[in-house]
Design an enzyme around this catalytic site. Structure first.
Site, PDB file in Angstrom:
ATOM      1  N   GLU A 159      -0.371   9.348  -0.092  1.00 17.85           N
ATOM      2  CA  GLU A 159       0.104   8.641  -1.111  1.00 17.85           C
ATOM      3  C   GLU A 159       0.637   9.417  -2.354  1.00 17.85           C
ATOM      4  O   GLU A 159       1.556   8.935  -2.778  1.00 17.85           O
ATOM      5  CB  GLU A 159      -1.300   8.513  -1.543  1.00 17.85           C
ATOM      6  CG  GLU A 159      -2.448   7.520  -0.587  1.00 17.85           C
ATOM      7  CD  GLU A 159      -1.964   6.220  -0.362  1.00 17.85           C
ATOM      8  OE1 GLU A 159      -0.855   5.602  -1.094  1.00 17.85           O
ATOM      9  OE2 GLU A 159      -2.416   5.444   0.397  1.00 17.85           O
ATOM     10  N   ASN A 171       4.462   8.506  -3.560  1.00 18.76           N
ATOM     11  CA  ASN A 171       4.661   8.155  -5.278  1.00 18.76           C
ATOM     12  C   ASN A 171       5.783   8.901  -5.539  1.00 18.76           C
ATOM     13  O   ASN A 171       6.625   8.472  -6.597  1.00 18.76           O
ATOM     14  CB  ASN A 171       3.434   8.309  -5.761  1.00 18.76           C
ATOM     15  CG  ASN A 171       2.227   7.405  -5.727  1.00 18.76           C
ATOM     16  OD1 ASN A 171       2.628   6.180  -5.295  1.00 18.76           O
ATOM     17  ND2 ASN A 171       1.210   7.516  -6.128  1.00 18.76           N
ATOM     18  N   ARG A 198       4.279  -2.750  -2.857  1.00 20.75           N
ATOM     19  CA  ARG A 198       3.392  -1.715  -3.098  1.00 20.75           C
ATOM     20  C   ARG A 198       2.112  -2.234  -3.355  1.00 20.75           C
ATOM     21  O   ARG A 198       1.938  -3.472  -4.304  1.00 20.75           O
ATOM     22  CB  ARG A 198       3.797  -0.737  -4.277  1.00 20.75           C
ATOM     23  CG  ARG A 198       5.151  -0.171  -4.140  1.00 20.75           C
ATOM     24  CD  ARG A 198       5.154   0.825  -3.091  1.00 20.75           C
ATOM     25  NE  ARG A 198       4.473   1.939  -3.368  1.00 20.75           N
ATOM     26  CZ  ARG A 198       3.948   2.705  -2.352  1.00 20.75           C
ATOM     27  NH1 ARG A 198       3.991   2.210  -1.178  1.00 20.75           N
ATOM     28  NH2 ARG A 198       3.238   3.779  -2.715  1.00 20.75           N
TER      29      ARG A 198
END
Lengths: 146, 105
Positions: free
Chosen positions: A46, A50, A104
């Site tokens: 994650e 990002n 997303r």
């Protein structure tokens, strides 16, 4: 035990898998459970995704992952020197995404917080972002693999 | 690679071992192309080979759920391992998406 490593890699999506595998392999030195490794893999994925998508929306730059093992804890820093964020609180809200066109889900920080014991984000516009995460590995005291 | 199979009005998608942001982009494009080309009313996501999924996978599933809902169809998920079930539970999307075998409970 104490051990530290740093990875620096290009901000391309192929490296999301690389970062997960590398950190998971490093963390095995603390003899974590499969579930703990899985939690760390997800959190790394994650944070690195990002950095690649949001930190560097344009061009290929460098993402740095630092991992520190210290007795029973894993600490991770995922850093980009990209666009940064004005409003960290908003970015961390469940279901918030700045890029809905990419589908997303807005659940990245929610998963990091669910799977790690501590998550802290430092960011400033134009300077980049660092996500700090910490997790205690419970099984690390001399327990044998079955 | 045989990643997808159409049988009647059902599309089965055989997901890769790692369902992250990198892998979801191509899968999403391919599913949407198939759904536009064939009269599909059910998409089954087969997780047999999948050992990892993160929020990018969830985003892709929610997106396909919306596409199928707009077509009066549905999606279902099959052969989920422990990591994937935990992620799905945390995400809360099981409220909308049928998991294999759940209808029997």
């Amino acid at each position: 035990m104490k051990n530290e490593m740093t990875l620096a890699f290009d901000s391309i999506s192929e490296n999301e898998g690389f970062a997960r595998v590398a950190v998971a392999a490093f963390v095995t030195q603390l003899n974590p459970t499969l579930e703990e490794v899985s939690d760390i893999r997800t959190a790394v994925s994650e944070a690195v995704t990002n950095a690649i998508i949001h930190g560097y929306p344009e061009g290929v730059h460098t993402v740095v992952v630092r991992a520190l093992l210290n007795e029973e804890t894993v600490e991770l820093w995922v850093t980009d020197e990209g666009v940064g964020m004005e409003d960290i609180k908003q970015a961390m809200e469940p279901l918030y995404t700045s890029r809905p066109e990419l589908e997303r889900s807005g659940m990245g920080f929610m998963f990091m917080e669910a799977f790690m014991d501590e998550v802290e984000v430092r960011s400033s516009p134009g300077a980049g972002t660092t996500v700090y995460m910490k997790k205690r590995i419970c099984r690390s005291q001399g327990q044998q693999e079955g | 690679m045989d990643l997808m199979k159409v049988e009647g009005s059902k599309l089965t998608v055989f997901l890769p071992s790692e369902l992250d942001h990198h892998h979801t982009e191509d899968i999403r494009t391919e599913i949407d192309r198939m759904v536009n080309r064939h009269p599909i009313d059910e998409v089954e996501f087969d997780f047999s080979r999948t050992i990892f999924m993160d929020s990018a996978g969830i985003g892709m599933l929610i997106g396909r759920y919306k596409v199928m809902k707009a077509l009066n169809g549905r999606i279902r998920l099959s052969h989920l391992n422990g990591q994937i079930q935990r992620i799905l539970k945390l995400s809360g999307i099981q409220k909308y998406i049928q998991l294999e075998g759940e209808e029997r409970k």
